[in-house]
Design a protein around this motif. Sequence first.
Motif, PDB file in Angstrom:
ATOM      1  N   GLU A  90       0.926  -1.195   0.017  1.00 51.74           N
ATOM      2  CA  GLU A  90       0.005   0.083   0.099  1.00 51.74           C
ATOM      3  C   GLU A  90       0.886   1.291   0.026  1.00 51.74           C
ATOM      4  O   GLU A  90       0.654   2.135  -0.834  1.00 51.74           O
ATOM      5  CB  GLU A  90      -0.929   0.042   1.231  1.00 51.74           C
ATOM      6  CG  GLU A  90      -1.992  -1.078   1.182  1.00 51.74           C
ATOM      7  CD  GLU A  90      -2.867  -0.976   2.411  1.00 51.74           C
ATOM      8  OE1 GLU A  90      -2.885  -0.025   3.109  1.00 51.74           O
ATOM      9  OE2 GLU A  90      -3.540  -2.111   2.700  1.00 51.74           O
TER      10      GLU A  90
ATOM     11  N   LYS B  95       2.770   1.453  -3.506  1.00 52.60           N
ATOM     12  CA  LYS B  95       1.736   2.093  -4.328  1.00 52.60           C
ATOM     13  C   LYS B  95       1.512   3.474  -4.352  1.00 52.60           C
ATOM     14  O   LYS B  95       1.425   4.319  -5.136  1.00 52.60           O
ATOM     15  CB  LYS B  95       0.504   1.248  -4.326  1.00 52.60           C
ATOM     16  CG  LYS B  95       0.359   0.013  -5.179  1.00 52.60           C
ATOM     17  CD  LYS B  95      -0.760  -0.802  -4.981  1.00 52.60           C
ATOM     18  CE  LYS B  95      -0.858  -2.158  -5.238  1.00 52.60           C
ATOM     19  NZ  LYS B  95      -2.004  -2.755  -5.256  1.00 52.60           N
ATOM     20  N   ARG B  96       1.251   4.002  -2.958  1.00 54.20           N
ATOM     21  CA  ARG B  96       0.671   5.321  -2.650  1.00 54.20           C
ATOM     22  C   ARG B  96       1.876   6.439  -3.108  1.00 54.20           C
ATOM     23  O   ARG B  96       1.887   7.370  -3.453  1.00 54.20           O
ATOM     24  CB  ARG B  96       0.367   5.333  -1.403  1.00 54.20           C
ATOM     25  CG  ARG B  96      -0.153   6.859  -0.712  1.00 54.20           C
ATOM     26  CD  ARG B  96      -0.427   7.155   0.706  1.00 54.20           C
ATOM     27  NE  ARG B  96       0.720   6.913   1.573  1.00 54.20           N
ATOM     28  CZ  ARG B  96       0.498   5.907   2.552  1.00 54.20           C
ATOM     29  NH1 ARG B  96      -0.399   4.932   2.550  1.00 54.20           N
ATOM     30  NH2 ARG B  96       1.732   5.843   3.283  1.00 54.20           N
ATOM     31  N   GLU B  97       3.153   5.890  -3.050  1.00 52.29           N
ATOM     32  CA  GLU B  97       4.264   6.714  -3.128  1.00 52.29           C
ATOM     33  C   GLU B  97       4.579   6.726  -4.463  1.00 52.29           C
ATOM     34  O   GLU B  97       5.986   7.131  -4.777  1.00 52.29           O
ATOM     35  CB  GLU B  97       5.462   6.421  -1.935  1.00 52.29           C
ATOM     36  CG  GLU B  97       5.160   6.478  -0.261  1.00 52.29           C
ATOM     37  CD  GLU B  97       4.736   7.940  -0.046  1.00 52.29           C
ATOM     38  OE1 GLU B  97       5.227   8.964  -0.838  1.00 52.29           O
ATOM     39  OE2 GLU B  97       3.859   8.258   0.545  1.00 52.29           O
ATOM     40  N   LYS B  98       4.194   5.748  -5.259  1.00 50.15           N
ATOM     41  CA  LYS B  98       4.629   5.584  -6.573  1.00 50.15           C
ATOM     42  C   LYS B  98       6.265   4.966  -6.660  1.00 50.15           C
ATOM     43  O   LYS B  98       6.877   5.607  -7.514  1.00 50.15           O
ATOM     44  CB  LYS B  98       4.397   6.861  -7.537  1.00 50.15           C
ATOM     45  CG  LYS B  98       2.893   7.143  -7.550  1.00 50.15           C
ATOM     46  CD  LYS B  98       2.709   8.416  -8.359  1.00 50.15           C
ATOM     47  CE  LYS B  98       1.046   8.910  -8.617  1.00 50.15           C
ATOM     48  NZ  LYS B  98       0.414   9.274  -7.242  1.00 50.15           N
ATOM     49  N   VAL B  99       6.364   4.166  -5.979  1.00 57.65           N
ATOM     50  CA  VAL B  99       7.707   3.308  -5.859  1.00 57.65           C
ATOM     51  C   VAL B  99       7.851   2.760  -7.189  1.00 57.65           C
ATOM     52  O   VAL B  99       7.173   2.053  -7.620  1.00 57.65           O
ATOM     53  CB  VAL B  99       7.788   2.479  -4.645  1.00 57.65           C
ATOM     54  CG1 VAL B  99       9.034   1.731  -4.804  1.00 57.65           C
ATOM     55  CG2 VAL B  99       7.780   3.308  -3.417  1.00 57.65           C
ATOM     56  N   THR B 100       9.085   3.082  -7.743  1.00 55.56           N
ATOM     57  CA  THR B 100       9.346   2.207  -9.109  1.00 55.56           C
ATOM     58  C   THR B 100      10.368   1.404  -8.995  1.00 55.56           C
ATOM     59  O   THR B 100      10.538   0.338  -9.878  1.00 55.56           O
ATOM     60  CB  THR B 100       9.738   3.410 -10.233  1.00 55.56           C
ATOM     61  OG1 THR B 100      11.065   4.123  -9.692  1.00 55.56           O
ATOM     62  CG2 THR B 100       8.741   4.389 -10.368  1.00 55.56           C
TER      63      THR B 100
ATOM     64  N   VAL C 298       3.299  -4.320  -6.868  1.00 47.02           N
ATOM     65  CA  VAL C 298       3.046  -2.726  -6.940  1.00 47.02           C
ATOM     66  C   VAL C 298       3.525  -2.016  -8.376  1.00 47.02           C
ATOM     67  O   VAL C 298       3.294  -1.051  -8.622  1.00 47.02           O
ATOM     68  CB  VAL C 298       3.829  -2.062  -6.015  1.00 47.02           C
ATOM     69  CG1 VAL C 298       3.324  -2.553  -4.557  1.00 47.02           C
ATOM     70  CG2 VAL C 298       5.450  -2.151  -6.293  1.00 47.02           C
TER      71      VAL C 298
ATOM     72  N   ALA D 177       6.476  -2.425  -9.981  1.00 46.82           N
ATOM     73  CA  ALA D 177       7.786  -1.860  -9.731  1.00 46.82           C
ATOM     74  C   ALA D 177       8.875  -2.947 -10.589  1.00 46.82           C
ATOM     75  O   ALA D 177       8.420  -3.831 -10.745  1.00 46.82           O
ATOM     76  CB  ALA D 177       8.277  -1.511  -8.469  1.00 46.82           C
TER      77      ALA D 177
END
Length: 68
Positions: free
Chosen positions: A3, A6-11, A31, A33
Amino acid sequence: MAEIAKREKVTTIFTETLVSPKVAEVLAQEVGATTAVLDPIESRPADGDYLSAMRQNLTTLKKALSCS
């Protein structure tokens, strides 16, 4: 973790050479990534010396984080 990622847009989910990458791979897949491997200070580098390992880590971080 998923979560937050996803929220922090981790790549990129980082793992290290001394640990199995399986958990990182599952999280990355969940996610959307990629994964990247860093060589920790606790281990002897597979090739070269400490400085070459840290230079490789820097290259890996730059690529994963889209830095120049």
